[in-house]
Design a protein around this motif. Structure first.
Motif, PDB file in Angstrom:
ATOM      1  N   PRO A   1     -28.934  -7.758 -33.485  1.00  0.00           N
ATOM      2  CA  PRO A   1     -27.750  -7.190 -32.815  1.00  0.00           C
ATOM      3  C   PRO A   1     -27.157  -6.002 -33.582  1.00  0.00           C
ATOM      4  CG  PRO A   1     -27.639  -9.585 -32.840  1.00  0.00           C
ATOM      5  CD  PRO A   1     -28.796  -9.215 -33.701  1.00  0.00           C
ATOM      6  N   ARG A   2     -26.456  -5.148 -32.851  1.00  0.00           N
ATOM      7  CA  ARG A   2     -25.893  -3.937 -33.447  1.00  0.00           C
ATOM      8  C   ARG A   2     -24.859  -4.242 -34.533  1.00  0.00           C
ATOM      9  NH1 ARG A   2     -23.966  -0.705 -28.250  1.00  0.00           N
ATOM     10  NH2 ARG A   2     -23.425  -2.849 -27.666  1.00  0.00           N
ATOM     11  N   GLY A   3     -24.222  -5.408 -34.462  1.00  0.00           N
ATOM     12  CA  GLY A   3     -23.199  -5.755 -35.445  1.00  0.00           C
ATOM     13  C   GLY A   3     -23.742  -6.151 -36.799  1.00  0.00           C
ATOM     14  N   VAL A   4     -25.061  -6.317 -36.918  1.00  0.00           N
ATOM     15  CA  VAL A   4     -25.661  -6.716 -38.203  1.00  0.00           C
ATOM     16  C   VAL A   4     -25.751  -5.491 -39.105  1.00  0.00           C
ATOM     17  CG1 VAL A   4     -27.698  -7.649 -39.338  1.00  0.00           C
ATOM     18  CG2 VAL A   4     -26.981  -8.576 -37.124  1.00  0.00           C
ATOM     19  N   LEU A   5     -25.108  -5.577 -40.272  1.00  0.00           N
ATOM     20  CA  LEU A   5     -25.142  -4.468 -41.233  1.00  0.00           C
ATOM     21  C   LEU A   5     -26.336  -4.563 -42.172  1.00  0.00           C
ATOM     22  CD1 LEU A   5     -21.349  -4.321 -42.218  1.00  0.00           C
ATOM     23  CD2 LEU A   5     -22.582  -2.872 -40.581  1.00  0.00           C
ATOM     24  N   ASN A   6     -26.681  -5.796 -42.566  1.00  0.00           N
ATOM     25  CA  ASN A   6     -27.784  -5.972 -43.498  1.00  0.00           C
ATOM     26  C   ASN A   6     -28.312  -7.394 -43.375  1.00  0.00           C
ATOM     27  OD1 ASN A   6     -29.657  -5.357 -45.420  1.00  0.00           O
ATOM     28  ND2 ASN A   6     -28.194  -4.898 -47.058  1.00  0.00           N
ATOM     29  N   ALA A   7     -29.522  -7.602 -43.869  1.00  0.00           N
ATOM     30  CA  ALA A   7     -30.148  -8.927 -43.852  1.00  0.00           C
ATOM     31  C   ALA A   7     -30.597  -9.262 -45.267  1.00  0.00           C
ATOM     32  CB  ALA A   7     -31.328  -8.954 -42.888  1.00  0.00           C
ATOM     33  N   ASN A   8     -30.071 -10.359 -45.797  1.00  0.00           N
ATOM     34  CA  ASN A   8     -30.433 -10.825 -47.141  1.00  0.00           C
ATOM     35  C   ASN A   8     -31.266 -12.094 -46.983  1.00  0.00           C
ATOM     36  OD1 ASN A   8     -28.731  -8.835 -48.591  1.00  0.00           O
ATOM     37  ND2 ASN A   8     -27.053  -9.974 -47.600  1.00  0.00           N
TER      38      ASN A   8
ATOM     39  N   THR B   1     -38.975  -6.332 -43.986  1.00  0.00           N
ATOM     40  CA  THR B   1     -38.140  -5.141 -44.100  1.00  0.00           C
ATOM     41  C   THR B   1     -37.083  -5.189 -43.013  1.00  0.00           C
ATOM     42  OG1 THR B   1     -39.604  -3.847 -42.650  1.00  0.00           O
ATOM     43  CG2 THR B   1     -40.029  -3.735 -45.030  1.00  0.00           C
ATOM     44  N   PHE B   2     -35.924  -4.587 -43.323  1.00  0.00           N
ATOM     45  CA  PHE B   2     -34.855  -4.464 -42.326  1.00  0.00           C
ATOM     46  C   PHE B   2     -34.294  -3.053 -42.393  1.00  0.00           C
ATOM     47  CE2 PHE B   2     -30.294  -4.571 -41.246  1.00  0.00           C
ATOM     48  CZ  PHE B   2     -30.414  -4.911 -39.901  1.00  0.00           C
ATOM     49  N   ASP B   3     -34.277  -2.385 -41.233  1.00  0.00           N
ATOM     50  CA  ASP B   3     -33.742  -1.036 -41.153  1.00  0.00           C
ATOM     51  C   ASP B   3     -32.303  -1.122 -40.640  1.00  0.00           C
ATOM     52  OD1 ASP B   3     -33.021   1.572 -40.471  1.00  0.00           O
ATOM     53  OD2 ASP B   3     -35.078   2.133 -39.957  1.00  0.00           O
TER      54      ASP B   3
ATOM     55  N   THR C   1     -31.752   1.260 -37.324  1.00  0.00           N
ATOM     56  CA  THR C   1     -32.333   0.834 -36.045  1.00  0.00           C
ATOM     57  C   THR C   1     -32.139  -0.660 -35.785  1.00  0.00           C
ATOM     58  OG1 THR C   1     -34.502   0.401 -37.054  1.00  0.00           O
ATOM     59  CG2 THR C   1     -34.087   2.639 -36.236  1.00  0.00           C
ATOM     60  N   LYS C   2     -31.744  -1.417 -36.844  1.00  0.00           N
ATOM     61  CA  LYS C   2     -31.559  -2.878 -36.771  1.00  0.00           C
ATOM     62  C   LYS C   2     -32.877  -3.616 -36.534  1.00  0.00           C
ATOM     63  CE  LYS C   2     -27.220  -1.742 -36.886  1.00  0.00           C
ATOM     64  NZ  LYS C   2     -26.495  -1.722 -38.184  1.00  0.00           N
ATOM     65  N   LEU C   3     -33.989  -2.994 -36.905  1.00  0.00           N
ATOM     66  CA  LEU C   3     -35.300  -3.610 -36.687  1.00  0.00           C
ATOM     67  C   LEU C   3     -35.700  -4.423 -37.914  1.00  0.00           C
ATOM     68  CD1 LEU C   3     -37.806  -3.935 -34.866  1.00  0.00           C
ATOM     69  CD2 LEU C   3     -38.789  -1.941 -36.038  1.00  0.00           C
ATOM     70  N   LEU C   4     -35.951  -5.704 -37.690  1.00  0.00           N
ATOM     71  CA  LEU C   4     -36.450  -6.606 -38.716  1.00  0.00           C
ATOM     72  C   LEU C   4     -37.946  -6.803 -38.507  1.00  0.00           C
ATOM     73  CD1 LEU C   4     -35.976  -8.750 -41.009  1.00  0.00           C
ATOM     74  CD2 LEU C   4     -35.659 -10.414 -39.160  1.00  0.00           C
ATOM     75  N   SER C   5     -38.733  -6.643 -39.583  1.00  0.00           N
ATOM     76  CA  SER C   5     -40.176  -6.827 -39.494  1.00  0.00           C
ATOM     77  C   SER C   5     -40.644  -7.697 -40.648  1.00  0.00           C
ATOM     78  CB  SER C   5     -40.900  -5.472 -39.536  1.00  0.00           C
ATOM     79  OG  SER C   5     -42.300  -5.641 -39.460  1.00  0.00           O
ATOM     80  N   TRP C   6     -41.417  -8.722 -40.310  1.00  0.00           N
ATOM     81  CA  TRP C   6     -41.929  -9.661 -41.321  1.00  0.00           C
ATOM     82  C   TRP C   6     -43.449  -9.688 -41.232  1.00  0.00           C
ATOM     83  CZ3 TRP C   6     -41.528 -15.679 -40.792  1.00  0.00           C
ATOM     84  CH2 TRP C   6     -42.029 -16.282 -41.967  1.00  0.00           C
ATOM     85  N   ASP C   7     -44.112  -9.184 -42.267  1.00  0.00           N
ATOM     86  CA  ASP C   7     -45.572  -9.187 -42.341  1.00  0.00           C
ATOM     87  C   ASP C   7     -45.993 -10.472 -43.036  1.00  0.00           C
ATOM     88  OD1 ASP C   7     -48.267  -8.764 -42.695  1.00  0.00           O
ATOM     89  OD2 ASP C   7     -48.081  -6.696 -43.353  1.00  0.00           O
ATOM     90  N   VAL C   8     -46.424 -11.452 -42.272  1.00  0.00           N
ATOM     91  CA  VAL C   8     -46.702 -12.794 -42.785  1.00  0.00           C
ATOM     92  C   VAL C   8     -48.104 -12.886 -43.374  1.00  0.00           C
ATOM     93  CG1 VAL C   8     -46.782 -15.244 -42.203  1.00  0.00           C
ATOM     94  CG2 VAL C   8     -45.153 -13.731 -41.042  1.00  0.00           C
TER      95      VAL C   8
END
Length: 364
Positions: free
Chosen positions: A261-268, A277-279, A282-289
């Protein structure tokens, strides 16, 4: 009047064809070959053979059948007279009554998709069964939609003019199929066996579609807990992946992406496997498993920083998943055997399977 013309020699090979309107598949001649097999002598083949969509009218001259394909009812004697005139034209142009010897067979292939004189030191035939699964899974883990797009790609390097048959353990899975022109469709309809003289080199033998959900197995599952609180600066993120209905095959090259969501500033977050990675723009979260180990399932857990005083998002994020599974066709399709006729050597044969995710979405 005449749509297409096929010339068939005494061995039952179509060695010349001519089309006037559009190309009619050679499989239409299967009806002629059936009548030829029932006849005790070549002269006993019926001159007019009805099929579901065409009429086949033929004459036998100089050990060659001239087979005309007609789409509408016409006086058959007109067509037969025309065919005799075609033969006479060949005779007058070659100066011989033996039309089969005079036709330039060295320049013609038995089938239009295969050249003559093919030779290889190592004779090989390899087939790749590749399936792509599209699915939408709801937040409870139930399947909303699921379908499979599949192809069988071939790499055939065989000397001469081999005739192949490919059979399956469960051919009824293939109920929505598109074939390469080399496939004898009537044989497939009758026996569910692929019979064909292959092109030389790489080609797509067939493509198919499986849309019945009870036939579409879901290769992995996602356990998730994504929570946001009203007027809170923190959100909770938990996600675990595991294999499902993979027949013991490993799920590899797994990548999970999500638009937060747009309200997310960061992901820890903390990834037990792979990297994420989290941008923040763009708020795009990507997890390379990578590869899933069933004994130690990969997880991604942590908190999300929210804008102060931001309202709770209207919807939770969705996950888009990419993955590959080697040596498995998720539909259950499996080749039974591959046989070759018409040549005396023994080729190397191989079948490989692969499943990959297409548009695979998990809702939270």
């Amino acid at each position: 009047m005449i749509h297409s013309l096929f010339l068939v020699n005494s061995s039952g090979d179509i060695f010349l064809e001519k089309h006037w309107k559009s190309v009619v598949s050679r499989s239409v001649c299967d009806y002629f070959f059936e009548a030829q097999e029932r006849a005790t002598e070549p002269e006993n083949v019926p001159p007019v053979i009805p099929t579901p969509h065409h009429y086949l009218i033929n004459v036998l001259r100089h050990k060659i059948f001239f087979v005309a394909v007609i789409q509408t009812e016409v006086p058959p004697l007109f067509v037969i007279e025309f065919l005799h005139r075609v033969v006479d034209t060949f005779q007058s142009s070659t100066g011989s009554t033996n039309v089969g010897e005079q036709l330039p067979t060295g320049q013609l292939s038995v089938v239009p998709w295969r050249r003559t004189g093919v030779k290889y030191t190592n004779n090989e035939a390899y087939f790749d069964v590749v399936e792509e699964i599209d699915a939408i899974i709801d937040k409870s883990g139930s399947t909303i939609t699921a379908e499979i797009q599949g192809v069988i790609d071939a790499c055939v390097k065989l000397t001469g003019m081999p005739d192949l048959t490919l059979s399956f353990m469960n051919p009824r899975l293939l109920d929505d199929v598109s074939f390469h022109p080399c496939v004898r469709f009537k044989r497939w309809e009758a026996e569910r066996i692929l019979s064909f003289i292959p092109p030389d080199g790489n080609f797509r033998l067939l493509s198919y579609h499986v849309s019945s959900q009870n036939l579409v197995a879901i290769p992995l599952y996602v356990k998730h807990n994504i929570t946001f609180r009203e007027n809170s600066s923190q959100g909770r993120f938990e996600m675990t992946l595991g294999p499902k209905q993979t027949m013991g095959k490993a799920v590899e090259s797994v990548v999970v992406s999500s638009q937060l969501p747009r309200g997310v500033l960061n992901a820890n977050l903390n990834a037990s496997q792979g990297t994420y990675t989290f941008d923040p723009v763009t708020k795009l979260l990507s997890w390379d498993v990578g590869k899933i180990n069933p004994q130690k399932l990969p997880s991604l857990k942590g908190s999300m920083s929210m804008q102060t005083g931001a309202s709770k998002p209207d919807e939770n994020p969705t996950f888009n998943i990419q993955c590959k599974i080697q040596q498995l066709a998720i539909s259950g399709l499996k080749v039974n055997r591959l046989d070759m006729y018409g040549e005396k050597y023994k080729p190397f044969k191989g079948i490989k399977y692969m499943t990959k995710a297409g548009k695979f979405q998990v809702r939270t």
